[in-house]
Scaffold this motif. Structure first.
Motif, PDB file in Angstrom:
ATOM      1  N   VAL A  16     -12.894   1.250   0.092  1.00  0.00           N
ATOM      2  CA  VAL A  16     -12.020   0.463  -0.791  1.00  0.00           C
ATOM      3  C   VAL A  16     -10.574   0.550  -0.305  1.00  0.00           C
ATOM      4  CG1 VAL A  16     -11.121   0.213  -3.140  1.00  0.00           C
ATOM      5  CG2 VAL A  16     -13.567   0.593  -2.775  1.00  0.00           C
ATOM      6  N   CYS A  17     -10.127   1.732   0.114  1.00  0.00           N
ATOM      7  CA  CYS A  17      -8.754   1.880   0.629  1.00  0.00           C
ATOM      8  C   CYS A  17      -8.559   1.072   1.909  1.00  0.00           C
ATOM      9  CB  CYS A  17      -8.430   3.345   0.877  1.00  0.00           C
ATOM     10  SG  CYS A  17      -8.171   4.307  -0.622  1.00  0.00           S
ATOM     11  N   ASP A  18      -9.544   1.123   2.811  1.00  0.00           N
ATOM     12  CA  ASP A  18      -9.454   0.332   4.047  1.00  0.00           C
ATOM     13  C   ASP A  18      -9.389  -1.152   3.728  1.00  0.00           C
ATOM     14  OD1 ASP A  18      -9.539   2.664   5.526  1.00  0.00           O
ATOM     15  OD2 ASP A  18     -11.668   2.450   6.071  1.00  0.00           O
ATOM     16  N   TRP A  19     -10.204  -1.603   2.778  1.00  0.00           N
ATOM     17  CA  TRP A  19     -10.207  -3.007   2.365  1.00  0.00           C
ATOM     18  C   TRP A  19      -8.869  -3.392   1.748  1.00  0.00           C
ATOM     19  CZ3 TRP A  19      -9.938  -4.518  -2.860  1.00  0.00           C
ATOM     20  CH2 TRP A  19     -10.018  -5.892  -3.064  1.00  0.00           C
ATOM     21  N   ALA A  20      -8.333  -2.531   0.874  1.00  0.00           N
ATOM     22  CA  ALA A  20      -7.035  -2.814   0.243  1.00  0.00           C
ATOM     23  C   ALA A  20      -5.955  -2.972   1.311  1.00  0.00           C
ATOM     24  CB  ALA A  20      -6.668  -1.698  -0.740  1.00  0.00           C
ATOM     25  N   ARG A  21      -5.896  -2.045   2.262  1.00  0.00           N
ATOM     26  CA  ARG A  21      -4.902  -2.134   3.340  1.00  0.00           C
ATOM     27  C   ARG A  21      -5.075  -3.415   4.148  1.00  0.00           C
ATOM     28  NH1 ARG A  21      -6.578   3.188   3.936  1.00  0.00           N
ATOM     29  NH2 ARG A  21      -5.123   4.652   2.987  1.00  0.00           N
ATOM     30  N   ALA A  22      -6.317  -3.801   4.428  1.00  0.00           N
ATOM     31  CA  ALA A  22      -6.579  -5.020   5.200  1.00  0.00           C
ATOM     32  C   ALA A  22      -6.082  -6.263   4.473  1.00  0.00           C
ATOM     33  CB  ALA A  22      -8.079  -5.141   5.492  1.00  0.00           C
ATOM     34  N   ASN A  23      -5.947  -6.166   3.150  1.00  0.00           N
ATOM     35  CA  ASN A  23      -5.442  -7.269   2.343  1.00  0.00           C
ATOM     36  C   ASN A  23      -3.958  -7.105   1.991  1.00  0.00           C
ATOM     37  OD1 ASN A  23      -7.616  -9.317   1.574  1.00  0.00           O
ATOM     38  ND2 ASN A  23      -8.677  -7.368   1.366  1.00  0.00           N
ATOM     39  N   GLY A  24      -3.294  -6.161   2.643  1.00  0.00           N
ATOM     40  CA  GLY A  24      -1.866  -5.968   2.437  1.00  0.00           C
ATOM     41  C   GLY A  24      -1.494  -5.173   1.207  1.00  0.00           C
ATOM     42  N   LEU A  25      -2.461  -4.478   0.603  1.00  0.00           N
ATOM     43  CA  LEU A  25      -2.194  -3.669  -0.583  1.00  0.00           C
ATOM     44  C   LEU A  25      -2.024  -2.208  -0.198  1.00  0.00           C
ATOM     45  CD1 LEU A  25      -4.999  -5.102  -2.908  1.00  0.00           C
ATOM     46  CD2 LEU A  25      -2.692  -5.978  -2.549  1.00  0.00           C
ATOM     47  N   ASP A  26      -1.223  -1.488  -0.965  1.00  0.00           N
ATOM     48  CA  ASP A  26      -1.055  -0.057  -0.777  1.00  0.00           C
ATOM     49  C   ASP A  26      -1.986   0.654  -1.744  1.00  0.00           C
ATOM     50  OD1 ASP A  26      -0.303   2.584  -0.631  1.00  0.00           O
ATOM     51  OD2 ASP A  26       1.824   2.222  -1.043  1.00  0.00           O
ATOM     52  N   PRO A  27      -3.073   1.256  -1.261  1.00  0.00           N
ATOM     53  CA  PRO A  27      -4.017   1.894  -2.174  1.00  0.00           C
ATOM     54  C   PRO A  27      -3.421   3.080  -2.930  1.00  0.00           C
ATOM     55  CG  PRO A  27      -4.609   2.354   0.102  1.00  0.00           C
ATOM     56  CD  PRO A  27      -3.491   1.356   0.132  1.00  0.00           C
ATOM     57  N   ASP A  28      -2.326   3.638  -2.437  1.00  0.00           N
ATOM     58  CA  ASP A  28      -1.699   4.774  -3.116  1.00  0.00           C
ATOM     59  C   ASP A  28      -1.029   4.380  -4.426  1.00  0.00           C
ATOM     60  OD1 ASP A  28      -2.509   6.551  -1.140  1.00  0.00           O
ATOM     61  OD2 ASP A  28      -0.694   6.226   0.047  1.00  0.00           O
ATOM     62  N   VAL A  29      -0.766   3.093  -4.640  1.00  0.00           N
ATOM     63  CA  VAL A  29      -0.135   2.663  -5.892  1.00  0.00           C
ATOM     64  C   VAL A  29      -1.138   2.044  -6.862  1.00  0.00           C
ATOM     65  CG1 VAL A  29       2.123   2.341  -4.810  1.00  0.00           C
ATOM     66  CG2 VAL A  29       0.604   0.374  -5.080  1.00  0.00           C
ATOM     67  N   ILE A  30      -2.404   2.005  -6.483  1.00  0.00           N
ATOM     68  CA  ILE A  30      -3.447   1.464  -7.353  1.00  0.00           C
ATOM     69  C   ILE A  30      -4.115   2.634  -8.077  1.00  0.00           C
ATOM     70  CG2 ILE A  30      -5.608   0.169  -7.491  1.00  0.00           C
ATOM     71  CD1 ILE A  30      -4.751  -1.242  -4.875  1.00  0.00           C
TER      72      ILE A  30
END
Length: 89
Positions: A16-30
């Motif tokens: 999920v973190c890898d997917w979030a990063r690939a979509n330009g999201l920072d998983p640390d703030v989710i």
């Protein structure tokens, strides 16, 4: 509409973190305790909550609920499909 539940986020954290990063999201703030919603199919819109950070990158306290961290709803385009094992319909 599909959902990545808090349980799925925990169970498939790396994917999920890898997917979030690939979509330009920072998983640390989710926050791990909220769901991520995919609207209009897997190539549509990602709707999620994110921590509100101050100018120094620290999480802000919620003024309405003093013992909680402030979050806000955000959206982003889904350019990379989510990991299939993490998504529920």
């Amino acid at each position: 509409m599909s959902t990545i539940t808090p349980h799925a986020i925990a169970a498939h954290r790396t994917a999920v973190c890898d997917w979030a990063r690939a979509n330009g999201l920072d998983p640390d703030v989710i926050p791990e305790y909220t769901s991520i919603v995919l609207e209009d199919g897997e190539q549509g819109i990602i709707r999620y909550r994110a921590f509100v950070l101050d100018a120094h990158g620290r999480k802000q306290q919620d003024p309405v609920a003093p013992h909680q961290v402030l979050t806000e709803e955000r959206t982003a385009p889904c350019v990379v499909p989510p990991p299939a094992e993490a998504v529920s319909a």
